[in-house]
Each structure stands twice: as C-alpha cells, then as structure tokens.
Design an enzyme around this catalytic site. Sequence first.
Site, PDB file in Angstrom:
ATOM      1  N   MET A   1       0.832  -1.198   0.000  1.00  0.00           N
ATOM      2  CA  MET A   1       0.000   0.000   0.000  1.00  0.00           C
ATOM      3  C   MET A   1       0.870   1.253   0.000  1.00  0.00           C
ATOM      4  O   MET A   1       0.427   2.339   0.356  1.00  0.00           O
ATOM      5  CB  MET A   1      -0.952   0.000   1.200  1.00  0.00           C
ATOM      6  CG  MET A   1      -2.001  -1.079   1.122  1.00  0.00           C
ATOM      7  SD  MET A   1      -3.516  -0.731   2.039  1.00  0.00           S
ATOM      8  CE  MET A   1      -2.896  -0.504   3.693  1.00  0.00           C
ATOM      9  N   GLY A   2       2.130   1.081  -0.400  1.00  0.00           N
ATOM     10  CA  GLY A   2       3.008   2.236  -0.516  1.00  0.00           C
ATOM     11  C   GLY A   2       3.634   2.637   0.797  1.00  0.00           C
ATOM     12  O   GLY A   2       3.678   1.862   1.753  1.00  0.00           O
TER      13      GLY A   2
ATOM     14  N   GLY B   1      11.225  -2.842   5.431  1.00  0.00           N
ATOM     15  CA  GLY B   1      10.502  -4.108   5.373  1.00  0.00           C
ATOM     16  C   GLY B   1      10.124  -4.462   3.943  1.00  0.00           C
ATOM     17  O   GLY B   1      10.283  -5.607   3.512  1.00  0.00           O
ATOM     18  N   HIS B   2       9.641  -3.489   3.208  1.00  0.00           N
ATOM     19  CA  HIS B   2       9.328  -3.723   1.797  1.00  0.00           C
ATOM     20  C   HIS B   2      10.596  -4.034   1.002  1.00  0.00           C
ATOM     21  O   HIS B   2      10.584  -4.888   0.104  1.00  0.00           O
ATOM     22  CB  HIS B   2       8.650  -2.489   1.194  1.00  0.00           C
ATOM     23  CG  HIS B   2       7.315  -2.174   1.779  1.00  0.00           C
ATOM     24  ND1 HIS B   2       7.095  -1.077   2.586  1.00  0.00           N
ATOM     25  CD2 HIS B   2       6.123  -2.815   1.682  1.00  0.00           C
ATOM     26  CE1 HIS B   2       5.823  -1.044   2.945  1.00  0.00           C
ATOM     27  NE2 HIS B   2       5.214  -2.092   2.418  1.00  0.00           N
TER      28      HIS B   2
ATOM     29  N   GLY C   1       5.302  -9.895   4.826  1.00  0.00           N
ATOM     30  CA  GLY C   1       6.158  -9.852   6.004  1.00  0.00           C
ATOM     31  C   GLY C   1       5.507 -10.470   7.221  1.00  0.00           C
ATOM     32  O   GLY C   1       4.273 -10.451   7.363  1.00  0.00           O
TER      33      GLY C   1
ATOM     34  N   ASP D   1       2.807  -8.857   9.562  1.00  0.00           N
ATOM     35  CA  ASP D   1       1.394  -9.079   9.249  1.00  0.00           C
ATOM     36  C   ASP D   1       1.103 -10.582   9.224  1.00  0.00           C
ATOM     37  O   ASP D   1       0.510 -11.107   8.270  1.00  0.00           O
ATOM     38  CB  ASP D   1       1.060  -8.448   7.896  1.00  0.00           C
ATOM     39  CG  ASP D   1       1.250  -6.942   7.919  1.00  0.00           C
ATOM     40  OD1 ASP D   1       0.659  -6.279   8.781  1.00  0.00           O
ATOM     41  OD2 ASP D   1       2.003  -6.432   7.070  1.00  0.00           O
TER      42      ASP D   1
ATOM     43  N   GLN E   1      -2.498 -11.728   8.629  1.00  0.00           N
ATOM     44  CA  GLN E   1      -2.865 -11.536   7.224  1.00  0.00           C
ATOM     45  C   GLN E   1      -2.264 -12.634   6.354  1.00  0.00           C
ATOM     46  O   GLN E   1      -2.943 -13.196   5.484  1.00  0.00           O
ATOM     47  CB  GLN E   1      -2.375 -10.174   6.746  1.00  0.00           C
ATOM     48  CG  GLN E   1      -2.524  -9.945   5.250  1.00  0.00           C
ATOM     49  CD  GLN E   1      -2.021  -8.591   4.833  1.00  0.00           C
ATOM     50  OE1 GLN E   1      -2.691  -7.597   5.014  1.00  0.00           O
ATOM     51  NE2 GLN E   1      -0.810  -8.534   4.276  1.00  0.00           N
TER      52      GLN E   1
ATOM     53  N   SER F   1       6.975  -0.089   9.758  1.00  0.00           N
ATOM     54  CA  SER F   1       5.582   0.003   9.333  1.00  0.00           C
ATOM     55  C   SER F   1       5.393   1.322   8.608  1.00  0.00           C
ATOM     56  O   SER F   1       6.014   2.333   8.965  1.00  0.00           O
ATOM     57  CB  SER F   1       4.647  -0.052  10.552  1.00  0.00           C
ATOM     58  OG  SER F   1       3.319   0.320  10.193  1.00  0.00           O
TER      59      SER F   1
END
Length: 258
Positions: free
Chosen positions: A22-23, A28-29, A137, A140, A143, A175
């Site tokens: 979600m940008g 982490g991304h 990750g 989450d 999820q 985050s």
Amino acid sequence: MKIVRSIPDLELTGEIGLVPTMGALHDGHRSLFRAARAENEVVVASLFVNPAQFGDAADLAAYPRDEEQDARVAAECGVDVLFVPSADEMYPHGFGTWVDVDDLGAEATARPGHFRGVATICVKLLNIVQPRRAYFGQKDAQQAAVLRRLVRDLNLPVTIRVLPTVRDADGLAWSSRNVLLSAEERAEALALPRALRIGADAFADGGDPVVAARARLNGLTPDYVEIVDLDGARVLAAAVRVGSTRLIDNVLLEGELE
C-alpha cells in the site's frame, strides 16, 4: 522500471514474483523486493491503498502516500514493474463480488471486514498478475495466514512467502504508519516490541505470555494482546494505540511461518 496504471497495460511473461503493497515503502518492503528479485525472473510490486480494508474513513485519509519516493525505492531494489492502479480500476462501477474468509486471529475480531477487503484485493492482484510467488512480512502474520488459507482453499497456483519482520535499530518493527508518530510517540511505541519479547520469554519459561506482555506496555492502549494460532504456528500478537496511530506486531512462540 516500468510504471503501469491499467490492467490491460500489464504485459507480463516469465516466472513472476509479486509484492503487494500500500506504498509508503520502507526497509521491510525492501527485504520483500530483494527476496522476490533473487527468486524470480520478473518482479512486480503493486502500489494501492485499498479502501476496502479500512473501516474508518479518517484512517484511510491519513494513510501516508508518496508515489514518487515509492517508485525510487522500488527501482533501487530491482522491481521490474510497479503497478499503480486507481480505485476505479480495481473496483469499477457495479463491482459487487467479495471474498469472505473465516475469522482467523484477533485482528479479524478487532477490525470487522478488514480481511474481507484484504482477501478480495489479493485475489484480484493474483489473478491480474499471475505470479508464481507472492511476498509478505511476518509483521502481518495474521494476514499472511489468511492468505495462505485462501490460496489453499481456492486452489490458487501461487506460493505465499512470509519473510521475517524487519526492525529498526531500536527494535520497532518497520511500518508505513511509523511516519505518523511524533518523536515522543515513537519513544513510547518501543514498549510494544519490548513487551512482546518479555511475553515470549515468559512463554519459554512456562509462564503466561499475555499477562507478562500486558504488564510491560507502559501505558499503551491495547486493542488486544493474544496468543493466535495460525495454521501450525503460534504467535503472541498485539495491536496498540500510540496517540492516534494504530500499530501491530507479533513474535513467534511455536512453529514456522515461512
């Protein structure tokens, strides 16, 4: 790197790795992008703040957005295609099909309808991109467990890869919402990972991890602190409010998430 905004313009071949985001991209991304780059011929990252998973319009409006910076981060990490659809592209007029999943974990109880939105957008992205692997990750974890169940139950031909939580030097899990914290709130937020680690240590010693973690939140307001069973793994998970910002985190107690 190619930026694509419409589904028809996605022309993909080869073995694809997908990183849905979600940008407001962060370290982490970056870890997900690098793993996808190492394991696939083509790396696609999606950049879409999904309105269907927000129950609070103010929370949706406040979610951080910086497409220009996100594009730089994705390109630096070897992403081949950045898919940046609009809400109308993903939920066109007349859209009325949703993916419901059984409640799995405390996050589903705390945010009714959240995983319905997550599951629906992820099924759409998986169908649009047709990846061999999709990357998430451990922060989450609930999820990821929902998506693994979804993939299994619907026989989707994709492997869900779950990578370890990436933390800043002070221990706070990366985050996108961290940028919303003031300096004072960030210092207060450090109680969350510390409390979870104390809870995990208590569990290892035969104690009650929930009681131990709650006792060390140092005034943070919890939505929940619970042991969550995630299809073969158990995590101590928590969601807390730091000012107006909601943060989630977890630590693994038993089993494997990867």
